[in-house]
Design an enzyme around this catalytic site. Structure first.
Site, short mmCIF file in Angstrom:
data_model
loop_
_atom_site.label_atom_id
_atom_site.label_comp_id
_atom_site.label_asym_id
_atom_site.label_seq_id
_atom_site.Cartn_x
_atom_site.Cartn_y
_atom_site.Cartn_z
N GLN A 128 39.64 -8.27 -33.44
CA GLN A 128 40.74 -9.09 -33.95
C GLN A 128 40.28 -10.32 -34.74
OE1 GLN A 128 43.47 -10.98 -31.54
NE2 GLN A 128 41.95 -11.45 -29.97
N ASP B 117 30.11 -2.75 -36.58
CA ASP B 117 30.78 -2.55 -35.29
C ASP B 117 30.09 -1.39 -34.59
OD1 ASP B 117 32.91 -2.43 -33.15
OD2 ASP B 117 33.79 -3.96 -34.46
N GLY C 192 31.15 -8.40 -29.57
CA GLY C 192 30.83 -8.58 -28.16
C GLY C 192 32.00 -8.17 -27.32
N ARG D 167 34.31 -17.41 -18.76
CA ARG D 167 33.42 -16.92 -19.82
C ARG D 167 32.11 -16.38 -19.25
NH1 ARG D 167 35.74 -21.55 -22.64
NH2 ARG D 167 37.15 -20.81 -24.23
N GLN E 120 20.40 -7.77 -31.23
CA GLN E 120 20.76 -8.16 -32.60
C GLN E 120 19.86 -9.27 -33.15
OE1 GLN E 120 25.07 -8.41 -32.73
NE2 GLN E 120 25.23 -6.21 -32.38
N ASN F 272 31.55 -15.04 -27.04
CA ASN F 272 31.29 -15.77 -25.79
C ASN F 272 30.36 -15.02 -24.85
OD1 ASN F 272 32.76 -18.20 -25.99
ND2 ASN F 272 34.66 -17.00 -25.92
N ASP G 251 37.30 -25.79 -31.04
CA ASP G 251 37.67 -26.83 -30.07
C ASP G 251 37.90 -28.16 -30.79
OD1 ASP G 251 36.89 -25.08 -27.67
OD2 ASP G 251 35.08 -25.11 -28.86
N ARG H 258 41.14 -28.00 -32.49
CA ARG H 258 42.21 -28.10 -31.48
C ARG H 258 42.43 -29.57 -31.10
NH1 ARG H 258 39.77 -23.09 -27.90
NH2 ARG H 258 41.10 -21.43 -28.74
N HIS I 63 31.01 -24.49 -25.14
CA HIS I 63 32.32 -23.94 -25.53
C HIS I 63 32.90 -23.26 -24.30
CE1 HIS I 63 35.55 -21.98 -27.59
NE2 HIS I 63 35.12 -20.80 -27.18
N1 LIG Z 1 33.59 -19.57 -29.96
C1 LIG Z 1 34.91 -19.52 -30.07
O1 LIG Z 1 35.55 -20.53 -30.41
C2 LIG Z 1 35.68 -18.27 -29.78
C3 LIG Z 1 35.04 -17.14 -29.34
N2 LIG Z 1 35.73 -15.98 -29.10
C4 LIG Z 1 34.95 -14.80 -28.72
O2 LIG Z 1 34.75 -14.00 -29.90
C5 LIG Z 1 34.48 -12.66 -29.51
C6 LIG Z 1 35.32 -11.68 -30.29
O3 LIG Z 1 36.68 -11.82 -29.99
P1 LIG Z 1 37.76 -10.76 -30.52
O4 LIG Z 1 37.56 -10.49 -31.97
O5 LIG Z 1 39.07 -11.23 -30.04
O6 LIG Z 1 37.35 -9.46 -29.68
P2 LIG Z 1 37.65 -7.93 -30.00
O7 LIG Z 1 37.39 -7.18 -28.74
O8 LIG Z 1 38.95 -7.78 -30.70
O9 LIG Z 1 36.51 -7.58 -31.05
C7 LIG Z 1 35.19 -7.51 -30.70
C8 LIG Z 1 34.59 -6.44 -31.57
O10 LIG Z 1 33.19 -6.42 -31.30
C9 LIG Z 1 32.82 -5.07 -31.31
N3 LIG Z 1 31.54 -4.96 -30.63
C10 LIG Z 1 31.29 -4.79 -29.31
N4 LIG Z 1 29.97 -4.69 -29.11
C11 LIG Z 1 29.39 -4.78 -30.31
C12 LIG Z 1 28.05 -4.73 -30.75
N5 LIG Z 1 27.05 -4.52 -29.89
N6 LIG Z 1 27.79 -4.86 -32.07
C13 LIG Z 1 28.80 -5.03 -32.95
N7 LIG Z 1 30.08 -5.09 -32.60
C14 LIG Z 1 30.38 -4.96 -31.29
C15 LIG Z 1 33.95 -4.34 -30.63
O11 LIG Z 1 33.94 -2.95 -30.91
C16 LIG Z 1 35.14 -5.04 -31.27
O12 LIG Z 1 35.54 -4.41 -32.47
C17 LIG Z 1 34.74 -12.62 -28.01
O13 LIG Z 1 33.52 -12.76 -27.34
C18 LIG Z 1 35.60 -13.84 -27.76
O14 LIG Z 1 35.52 -14.28 -26.44
C19 LIG Z 1 37.07 -15.92 -29.30
C20 LIG Z 1 37.76 -17.03 -29.74
C21 LIG Z 1 37.11 -18.28 -29.98
O1 LIG Z 2 38.93 -18.52 -24.33
C1 LIG Z 2 38.42 -17.48 -24.79
O2 LIG Z 2 37.89 -16.58 -24.13
C2 LIG Z 2 38.39 -17.34 -26.27
C3 LIG Z 2 37.80 -18.57 -26.76
O3 LIG Z 2 36.62 -18.78 -26.68
C4 LIG Z 2 38.70 -19.61 -27.19
O4 LIG Z 2 39.86 -19.33 -27.53
O5 LIG Z 2 38.25 -20.76 -27.21
#
Ligand SMILES: NC(=O)C1=CN([C@@H]2O[C@H](COP(=O)(O)OP(=O)(O)OC[C@H]3O[C@@H](n4cnc5c(N)ncnc54)[C@H](O)[C@@H]3O)[C@@H](O)[C@H]2O)C=CC1
Ligand SMILES: O=C([O-])CC(=O)C(=O)O
Length: 333
Positions: free
Chosen positions: A16, A43, A90, A99, A113, A132, A160, A163, A188
């Protein structure tokens, strides 16, 4: 003369955040409206159909800056010659999970990676880890990619930061663009410390301190901090999915400022390899106030830290040191 394209890797591109992020990159929001890009999207095999769908949509959108697309499940092909790597792939946190719970799943991904980036990416690749636990994934990436300069490996705390700007703007009923210099210290995670002691609002009569303008220390030291710390969880509760458009937009802010520079007098928050500044432990990826110039970041030095802030810095640093230990125990398992 037209600029040469920059190769930008997005891992987890079928997810997403990926879906929100790749069109922003292709539109020039990350690197500027005159910077052509070639998108590398990685992916895993179960997501390959969806990844190809994203590729089709990118073609259909006919972005003038988008000069090429590599969509693959092969890590080496994905990392080949990339200049910027945004590591989103991830395992995401689900409702009710901390987390830390997603640590072991992600540590092994980041170790693998790291090696691919080290072998195949441009030598001066700039890396932003979003997935995360972001700080610790970035640390693992740094440890397993020793030839990438440690200054080039960062994690996202800009969401953050943004926000925090949003909460202050709402409270004071001012445009968010007039608030600056909040700081996210540390991890984070819910232990992060959103600090407004150096934040200002820009108005027609110059800059005013956020703390004195809000004039409610109980809110600033209580509810405000909690809302920012817990915002990720609140979004998960509301959407049943974690933040995506705001994460993608903040990732663009992070890279844009790093590459093109922060505006004069403005600092932003980035998770970077700790050098012990502000008496934080060295050897962890810690979020600090930074300014960026000529493609490099530097930690803003000399800010005063009061006793309240010191306690919060110590707590979030302790969590990161503990996460580092847990991550290492996952590696050796
Ligand atoms: N640092 C921050 O501020 C934030 C971090 N996150 C983190 O970002 C990450 C992604 O979130 P979303 O896109 O919502 O998750 P999602 O589950 O929608 O997408 C993750 C994608 O990574 C793919 N994936 C899984 N293992 C993989 C690998 N080894 N190599 C390549 N791709 C791989 C999955 O198939 C999926 O398409 C999560 O860990 C989430 O917790 C989310 C929001 C804010
Ligand atoms: O809370 C989570 O798991 C996703 C994230 O990192 C955020 O929205 O800050």
């Amino acid at each position: 003369m037209a600029k040469d394209p920059v190769r930008v890797l997005v891992t987890g591109a079928a997810g997403q955040i990926g879906y929100a992020l790749v069109p922003m990159i292709a539109r020039g929001i990350m690197l500027g409206p005159d910077q052509p890009v070639i998108l590398h999207m990685l992916d895993i095999p179960p997501a390959v159909e969806s990844l190809n769908g994203v590729k089709m949509e990118l073609q259909d959108a006919a972005f003038p800056l988008l000069k090429g697309i590599v969509a693959t499940t092969d890590v080496a092909e994905a990392c080949k010659d990339v200049n910027i790597a945004v590591m989103v792939g991830g395992f995401p946190r689900k409702e009710g999970m901390e987390r830390k719970d997603v640590m072991s799943k992600n540590v092994s991904i980041y170790k693998a990676q790291a090696s691919a980036l080290e072998q195949y990416a441009a030598k001066d690749v700039k890396v932003l880890v979003v997935a995360n636990p972001a700080n610790t994934n970035a640390l693992i990436l740094k440890e397993f990619a020793p030839s990438i300069p440690e200054k080039n490996i960062t994690c996202l705390t800009r969401l953050d930061h943004n926000r925090a700007l949003g909460q202050i703007a709402e409270r004071l009923e001012v445009p968010v663009s007039s608030v600056k210099n909040v700081i996210i210290w540390g991890n984070h995670s819910s232990s992060q410390y959103p600090d407004v002691n150096h934040a200002v609002i820009e108005g027609p009569d110059g800059e005013k301190s956020v703390r004195s303008t809000v004039s409610d220390d109980a809110w600033l030291n209580g509810e405000f901090i909690k809302v920012v710390q817990q915002r990720g969880a609140a979004i998960i509760k509301a959407r049943k999915l974690s933040s995506a458009l705001s994460a993608a937009s903040s990732a663009c802010d992070h890279i844009r400022d790093w590459v093109l520079g922060t505006p004069e007098g403005t600092f932003v928050s980035m998770g970077v390899y700790s050098d012990g500044s502000y008496n934080t432990p060295p050897g962890i990826i810690f979020s600090y106030p930074v300014i960026c110039k000529n493609g490099d970041w530097s930690i803003v030095q000399g800010l005063s830290i009061d006793e309240f802030s010191r306690e919060k810095l110590v707590a979030t640093a302790a969590e990161l040191v503990e996460e580092k230990e847990v991550a290492y125990s996952c590696i050796s398992e």
